[in-house]
Design an enzyme around this catalytic site. Structure first.
Site, short mmCIF file in Angstrom:
data_model
loop_
_atom_site.label_atom_id
_atom_site.label_comp_id
_atom_site.label_asym_id
_atom_site.label_seq_id
_atom_site.Cartn_x
_atom_site.Cartn_y
_atom_site.Cartn_z
N SER A 212 -12.50 56.05 61.23
CA SER A 212 -12.69 55.44 59.92
C SER A 212 -13.39 56.40 58.96
CB SER A 212 -13.44 54.12 60.07
OG SER A 212 -13.41 53.37 58.88
N ASP A 310 -3.83 47.61 60.06
CA ASP A 310 -4.91 48.26 59.32
C ASP A 310 -4.47 48.56 57.88
OD1 ASP A 310 -7.09 49.71 58.47
OD2 ASP A 310 -6.85 51.34 59.92
N HIS A 342 -8.09 47.51 62.37
CA HIS A 342 -8.85 48.74 62.18
C HIS A 342 -9.86 48.97 63.32
CE1 HIS A 342 -10.34 52.02 59.74
NE2 HIS A 342 -11.56 51.51 59.71
#
Length: 368
Positions: A212, A310, A342
């Site tokens: 991320s 995601d 995610h």
């Protein structure tokens, strides 16, 4: 007369008995009804400063990560737990904490896989945790567990970087901390004094990775290494981007076109960097770079993973396509998990999909 009095006393006794039975019924309702049938109370707000009215006025709501108040007080809603380093019973991996810069508090947690009876050198993994640049840590249970697993399976010496978080430290602080940490790793892998890197790390096999926001950082470190020389003459072998956090002004194919959703991502990015960089800045939108900039990416291998549900998936796929079409002279790998959200693999490490993704990560780090 006596009989009448006795009748009155009997009626009073019956009335008292009825009242006692009613009270008993009420108490049974209160104490015997299961707790989960009751409506839970909402969590209380953390105590503020009663003498400062701005301490209760919300300046920016970045739920579910944090809330910032007008006074500057920050209430983090997640990612604040900490766990100690040591020997992990499940994997045999040993970890320890090191301070890289006492002036700023820059630190890291290091991981050493169990010995196989040899003194061979291991690949070195520099890892940057996610959390939208505002929560989580190298010391949280979530990332401690993940790095133990990676170090054990891939047999790497891992360095998980504890960079400073926004909004107390807006971007580019996290980038600068991460670059300093990467150079610290490069110096120590070359000549020490950190023994795990000096004696067990392989300077010719350094990987930079993150999930991320951490993947965003990892990409930016590889780009910076294309214009600035790393200490000790080190070079990055591979770049591993797990569900990378990239965004931009104009949607790419497959990305949401909902104006409110796009505005939300733009607003949170502005909050993270204090308005220094627009949503089209290459730091958050690599697709805004010309091909000549892509070719400066300082590694020979790149892997990008994505999760089917995601929001960042489409831009991660576009990242790989843009790099592939830029003339960059390297190898690109992609891995996708349909139907997952995610960074799902952090929350559910024992799920079959998470185990498969870890196998992909391990393969990328161990392949010669």
């Amino acid at each position: 007369m006596v009989a009448k009095t006795r009748r009155q006393l009997a009626k009073l006794a019956l009335l008292l008995l009825a009242l006692l039975l009613l009270l008993a019924a009420i108490l049974l309702c209160v104490f015997l009804i299961p707790r989960h049938h009751r409506r839970p109370l909402p969590p209380a707000s953390p105590p503020g400063n009663a003498s400062n009215p701005d301490d209760s006025i919300v300046a920016f709501d970045f739920s579910p990560y944090l809330i910032m108040y007008k006074s500057g007080r920050v209430h983090r809603l997640d990612g604040t737990a900490r766990c100690s380093a040591g020997v992990d019973e499940a994997t045999g991996v040993t970890s320890k904490d090191v301070v890289l810069d006492s002036g700023t508090g820059l630190a890291a947690r290091m991981y050493l896989p169990p010995s196989l009876g040899s003194r061979r050198r291991h690949p070195v993994l520099v890892f940057y945790h996610g959390g939208a640049f505002v929560i989580e840590s190298a010391f949280t249970p979530l990332y401690h567990a993940y790095l133990n697993g990676v170090a054990a399976k891939a047999r790497v010496v891992a360095v998980s970087v504890e960079y400073r978080l926004a909004p107390e430290h807006r971007l580019p602080t996290a980038y600068d901390d991460s670059w300093q940490a990467l150079n610290w790793v490069a110096r120590n892998a070359a000549s020490g004094p950190e023994p795990w890197l000096r004696d067990r790390g392989n300077l010719s096999r350094i990987f930079v990775a993150g999930d991320s926001a951490g993947a965003n950082i990892a990409h930016n470190m590889a780009m910076r290494a294309g214009t600035e020389v790393l200490d000790g003459g080190a070079a990055i072998t591979g770049l591993l981007l797990l569900d990378p956090y990239f965004w931009g002004k104009q949607p790419v194919v497959g990305e949401t076109t909902d104006p409110a959703r796009r505005h939300q991502y733009e607003a949170t990015w502005s909050f993270i960097c204090g308005g220094r960089y627009g949503i089209d800045d290459p730091r958050v939108d690599p697709l805004s770079m010309p091909a000549s900039q892509w070719r400066k990416l300082a590694c020979s291998r790149v892997a990008v993973t994505s999760s089917g549900l995601d929001d960042f998936r489409p831009r991660g796929l576009a990242y790989a396509a843009a790099l592939n079409g830029s003339g960059w002279d390297g190898e690109i790998e992609q891995y996708e998990t349909p139907g997952e959200r995610h960074v799902y693999f952090l929350d559910r490490p024992k799920d079959p999909n998470s185990i498969k993704e870890l196998a992909f990560v391990t393969g990328f780090l161990t392949r010669e």
